[in-house]
Motif scaffolding. Structure first.
Motif, short mmCIF file in Angstrom:
data_model
loop_
_atom_site.label_atom_id
_atom_site.label_comp_id
_atom_site.label_asym_id
_atom_site.label_seq_id
_atom_site.Cartn_x
_atom_site.Cartn_y
_atom_site.Cartn_z
N ASP A 1 0.79 -1.17 -0.03
CA ASP A 1 0.13 0.09 0.12
C ASP A 1 0.69 1.18 -0.03
O ASP A 1 0.27 2.44 -0.25
CB ASP A 1 -1.06 0.02 1.24
CG ASP A 1 -2.30 -0.99 0.99
OD1 ASP A 1 -2.36 -1.52 0.09
OD2 ASP A 1 -2.73 -1.43 2.04
N ASP A 2 2.08 1.15 0.29
CA ASP A 2 3.10 2.33 0.35
C ASP A 2 3.77 2.37 -0.80
O ASP A 2 4.68 3.12 -1.00
CB ASP A 2 3.90 2.26 1.51
CG ASP A 2 3.04 2.42 2.67
OD1 ASP A 2 2.16 3.20 2.79
OD2 ASP A 2 3.96 1.92 3.82
N GLY A 3 3.19 1.68 -2.05
CA GLY A 3 4.14 1.76 -3.34
C GLY A 3 5.17 0.72 -3.46
O GLY A 3 4.99 -0.23 -2.89
N MET A 4 6.12 1.22 -4.32
CA MET A 4 7.19 -0.07 -4.57
C MET A 4 7.99 -0.06 -3.43
O MET A 4 8.40 0.63 -2.47
CB MET A 4 8.36 0.70 -5.52
CG MET A 4 9.55 -0.26 -5.94
SD MET A 4 10.68 0.57 -7.29
CE MET A 4 9.80 0.71 -8.73
N LYS A 5 8.25 -1.47 -3.23
CA LYS A 5 9.08 -1.96 -1.89
C LYS A 5 10.73 -1.84 -2.20
O LYS A 5 11.22 -2.31 -2.85
CB LYS A 5 8.83 -3.50 -1.62
CG LYS A 5 7.54 -3.72 -1.14
CD LYS A 5 7.23 -5.18 -0.89
CE LYS A 5 6.03 -5.75 -0.37
NZ LYS A 5 5.80 -7.04 0.03
N THR B 1 -0.19 5.00 -3.64
CA THR B 1 0.87 6.20 -3.69
C THR B 1 2.01 6.01 -2.93
O THR B 1 2.07 5.56 -1.70
CB THR B 1 0.16 7.42 -3.04
OG1 THR B 1 -0.83 7.95 -3.95
CG2 THR B 1 1.20 8.73 -2.94
N MET B 2 3.27 6.20 -3.51
CA MET B 2 4.52 5.93 -2.65
C MET B 2 4.64 6.93 -1.63
O MET B 2 4.65 8.25 -2.07
CB MET B 2 5.54 5.83 -3.96
CG MET B 2 7.00 5.49 -3.10
SD MET B 2 8.44 5.78 -4.39
CE MET B 2 7.87 4.61 -5.75
N THR B 3 5.08 6.42 -0.50
CA THR B 3 5.64 7.32 0.69
C THR B 3 6.70 8.34 0.16
O THR B 3 7.53 7.91 -0.43
CB THR B 3 5.62 6.63 1.78
OG1 THR B 3 6.85 5.80 1.58
CG2 THR B 3 4.44 5.70 2.29
N GLU B 4 6.93 9.26 0.97
CA GLU B 4 8.00 10.12 0.89
C GLU B 4 9.19 9.37 1.13
O GLU B 4 10.33 9.69 0.45
CB GLU B 4 7.82 11.56 1.83
CG GLU B 4 8.92 12.42 1.44
CD GLU B 4 8.78 13.88 2.09
OE1 GLU B 4 9.68 14.50 2.75
OE2 GLU B 4 7.37 14.16 2.22
N VAL C 1 2.55 14.79 -1.56
CA VAL C 1 3.95 14.39 -1.54
C VAL C 1 4.73 14.58 -2.75
O VAL C 1 4.25 14.60 -3.90
CB VAL C 1 4.07 12.48 -1.54
CG1 VAL C 1 5.30 12.12 -1.23
CG2 VAL C 1 3.10 12.20 -0.26
N PRO C 2 5.75 15.42 -2.62
CA PRO C 2 6.58 16.00 -3.76
C PRO C 2 7.04 14.70 -4.62
O PRO C 2 6.98 13.60 -4.44
CB PRO C 2 7.91 16.61 -3.21
CG PRO C 2 7.46 16.77 -1.81
CD PRO C 2 6.41 15.66 -1.40
N PRO C 3 7.00 15.16 -5.87
CA PRO C 3 7.60 14.04 -6.82
C PRO C 3 9.08 13.47 -6.71
O PRO C 3 9.81 14.46 -5.86
CB PRO C 3 7.72 14.86 -8.47
CG PRO C 3 6.81 15.98 -7.99
CD PRO C 3 6.87 16.53 -6.60
N LEU C 4 9.55 12.62 -7.31
CA LEU C 4 11.06 11.81 -6.97
C LEU C 4 11.95 12.95 -7.51
O LEU C 4 13.00 13.10 -6.97
CB LEU C 4 11.00 10.67 -7.86
CG LEU C 4 10.23 9.59 -7.60
CD1 LEU C 4 10.49 8.36 -8.48
CD2 LEU C 4 10.55 9.00 -5.99
N LYS C 5 11.42 13.98 -8.68
CA LYS C 5 12.48 14.86 -9.25
C LYS C 5 12.42 15.90 -8.45
O LYS C 5 13.85 16.34 -8.42
CB LYS C 5 11.55 15.54 -10.46
CG LYS C 5 12.34 16.35 -11.30
CD LYS C 5 13.64 15.53 -12.00
CE LYS C 5 14.24 16.70 -12.75
NZ LYS C 5 15.53 15.97 -13.39
N HIS C 6 11.62 16.08 -7.14
CA HIS C 6 11.97 17.13 -6.22
C HIS C 6 13.28 16.79 -5.38
O HIS C 6 13.93 17.63 -5.24
CB HIS C 6 10.71 17.25 -5.36
CG HIS C 6 11.06 18.06 -4.26
ND1 HIS C 6 11.04 19.32 -3.94
CD2 HIS C 6 11.08 17.51 -2.72
CE1 HIS C 6 11.25 19.96 -2.80
NE2 HIS C 6 11.49 18.71 -1.95
N PHE C 7 13.25 15.48 -5.34
CA PHE C 7 14.54 14.96 -4.70
C PHE C 7 15.67 14.70 -5.24
O PHE C 7 16.91 14.31 -5.00
CB PHE C 7 14.22 13.73 -3.61
CG PHE C 7 12.97 13.96 -2.99
CD1 PHE C 7 13.13 14.64 -1.73
CD2 PHE C 7 11.65 13.23 -3.45
CE1 PHE C 7 11.82 14.78 -0.94
CE2 PHE C 7 10.66 13.47 -2.56
CZ PHE C 7 10.65 14.25 -1.20
#
Length: 398
Positions: free
Chosen positions: A146-150, A180-183, A216-222
Motif C-alpha cells: 500500500d506504500d508503493g514500490m518496496k 501512492t509511494m510514501t515520501e 508528496v513531492p515528486p521524485l524529481k524534487h529529491f
C-alpha cells in the motif's frame, strides 16, 4: 506479400488495450476498463475560445513547422506548473511531447538494446510494458504494497542487475493499483538509483488529481544529480484527445531526446500547443483541476462503497488518494480472464490484472476505472460484477 517484421512487432495480434476500448464502445456494457477521463468535464467552450484567439493572433504561425522541443511559451508555463509541484527547472530542461506515451517510447528507444534490463513496479502500466517489450527489454518487476514500490526489494534487485538501464515508476496514484509511494520510499528510491548510477523514469500523469491524504513531492524534487526523468501530461487535467504531454530532464539528456523526437514526428502538433498555452492564460487551471478532483473523489468513494457492499467479504481493494483507478484482488479466482468473460456476459467490463504484470501474474486481480462512469453506472456495474464474481466462485466450488 510476405512482410519480414522486426522483433519489435508482436508475434500475435493480442491487444489488451484494443479489447478494453472495444468493450467500452459497446453501449450495453458498463465499462470500468479504459483509463478515460470524464468527458463532461472537458473544457470544450474554453478550448474553442482559446482556438479562436490563436487563429486570430497566430494563424499563419501555428500552421507552419516548428521546433522539435516545443513552443517556448508553453514550456515556460510548464515551468510554473512544475513549481507548483515543488520542482525547479529551467527552459532547457523542458520539452513538449505527443502525450507522455511518446516520451516513454522515445526514452526506451534511447536507452534500450535487446536484452537490457528495465526495473518496474509489479504490476505496472500495461502500455509501458508493451513499449519495453517492443525494444526487447528484460523487464524485472519489484513487488508493491500500500506504500508503493518496496524499496528494500528494489535495493536487492539493483545489486542483482547493476547493468539495468533505468527504473520506471508511477509514484502517484499508480496505474493500475491507485497506490501512492510514501515520501520515505521516494527519497530512498532516488538514493538507491543515484548510488547505482541507474536513471529513473518518473511517470506522473495523475499527480495533480489528489483528493485525500497529504501532498508528496515528486521524485524529481529529491533529485540533485539529474538522474530522474520526469513525465507528465495534459490528458487527465484537460483532455486526452489533445495528445499533449511534457518531459523534464537533464539538459544533456534533453539534447539527445530532442534529436530522436525530431526523427519521430518533427514536432508535436503546433496548433494544439498554442491552444493549450492560450487556455492556460485564459482559465484558472487550479480551479479547473479542483473541479475535476471533486467529481473523481465522489466517484471513487462511491465505487469503494459499492465494492464493499456487493463483492465477497474477503476481497482486497486499494483505497486511492487520487487518480482514476482501484485495484482489486479476489481470492479464489484462478483465471481472471474467465471472470472477465463472465462480466462481459453480464454487460460490465474491467481490465484483467494479467495485462499489468511483468513477472508472475497474480490471479484474481483486476483494475477498475471510476472516472468515466456516473453514479447509476457505478452502482449497477459493481452490482453486475458482484454477480459475476459469485458465478465464477460457484463454478470453482469455493
Amino acid at each position: 506479400m510476405k512482410f519480414r517484421y522486426t522483433k519489435s512487432v508482436p508475434k500475435n495480434n493480442d491487444n489488451a488495450t484494443a479489447e478494453i476500448l472495444k468493450a467500452a464502445a459497446n453501449p450495453k456494457v458498463i465499462s470500468f476498463g479504459g483509463g478515460l477521463p470524464a468527458p463532461e468535464l472537458f473544457p470544450v467552450e474554453e478550448m474553442k475560445t482559446a482556438a479562436d484567439k490563436v487563429f486570430d493572433k497566430y494563424g499563419k504561425v501555428v500552421l507552419q513547422y516548428s521546433e522539435a522541443i516545443g513552443y517556448s511559451k508553453l514550456r515556460k508555463q510548464i515551468i510554473d506548473l512544475m513549481k507548483e509541484r515543488k520542482v525547479e527547472v529551467k527552459l532547457d530542461n523542458v520539452g513538449i511531447v505527443t502525450g507522455s506515451q511518446q516520451a516513454i517510447d522515445l526514452i526506451a528507444r534511447m536507452l534500450l538494446n535487446p536484452g537490457d534490463v528495465v526495473i518496474t513496479e509489479d504490476p505496472t502500466y500495461l502500455a509501458a510494458i508493451d513499449v519495453f517489450n517492443s525494444y526487447g527489454a528484460n523487464i524485472v518487476g519489484v513487488s508493491m504494497d500500500d506504500d508503493g514500490m518496496k524499496t528494500d526489494d528494489l535495493e536487492k534487485l539493483v545489486k542483482k542487475y547493476p547493468e539495468a538501464k533505468f527504473i520506471y515508476t508511477i509514484p502517484n496514484f499508480q496505474n493500475p493499483t491507485g497506490r501512492t509511494m510514501t515520501e520515505y520510499r521516494r527519497k530512498k528510491l532516488v538514493k538507491i538509483a543515484k548510488d547505482a548510477e541507474i536513471p529513473v523514469v518518473e511517470d506522473d500523469p495523475y499527480g495533480a488529481i489528489r483528493y485525500a491524504g497529504n501532498y508528496v513531492p515528486p521524485l524529481k524534487h529529491f533529485d540533485r544529480d539529474g538522474g530522474v526523468i520526469y513525465l507528465s501530461s495534459f490528458s487527465k487535467i484537460l483532455a486526452p484527445g489533445l495528445r499533449m504531454g511534457w518531459i523534464v530532464a537533464d539538459k544533456s539528456f534533453m539534447n539527445k531526446f530532442v534529436m530522436l523526437k525530431q526523427n519521430a514526428d518533427l514536432h508535436t502538433d503546433n496548433l494544439t500547443q498554442y491552444i493549450v498555452s492560450q487556455f492556460l492564460i485564459d482559465v484558472d487551471i487550479k480551479k479547473h483541476i479542483k473541479d475535476i478532483t471533486h467529481v473523481y473523489e465522489h466517484r471513487a468513494n462511491l465505487m469503494v462503497k459499492q465494492i464493499d457492499k456487493y463483492f465477497p467479504q474477503n476481497v482486497n481493494h486499494s483505497n486511492p488518494e487520487g487518480g482514476m483507478f482501484i485495484w482489486v484482488e479476489v481470492p479464489g479466482v484462478g483465471d481472471t480472464n474467465e471472470l472477465f468473460k463472465a462480466c462481459i456476459r453480464n454487460n460490465v467490463a474491467f481490465v484483467p490484472g494479467s495485462s499489468f504484470f511483468a513477472g508472475d501474474i497474480k490471479p484474481g486481480t483486476f483494475r477498475l476505472n471510476f472516472s468515466n462512469m456516473n453514479d447509476d453506472q457505478i452502482k449497477e456495474g459493481i452490482k453486475r460484477m458482484g454477480k459475476s464474481i459469485a458465478e465464477i466462485l460457484s463454478d470453482n466450488k469455493y
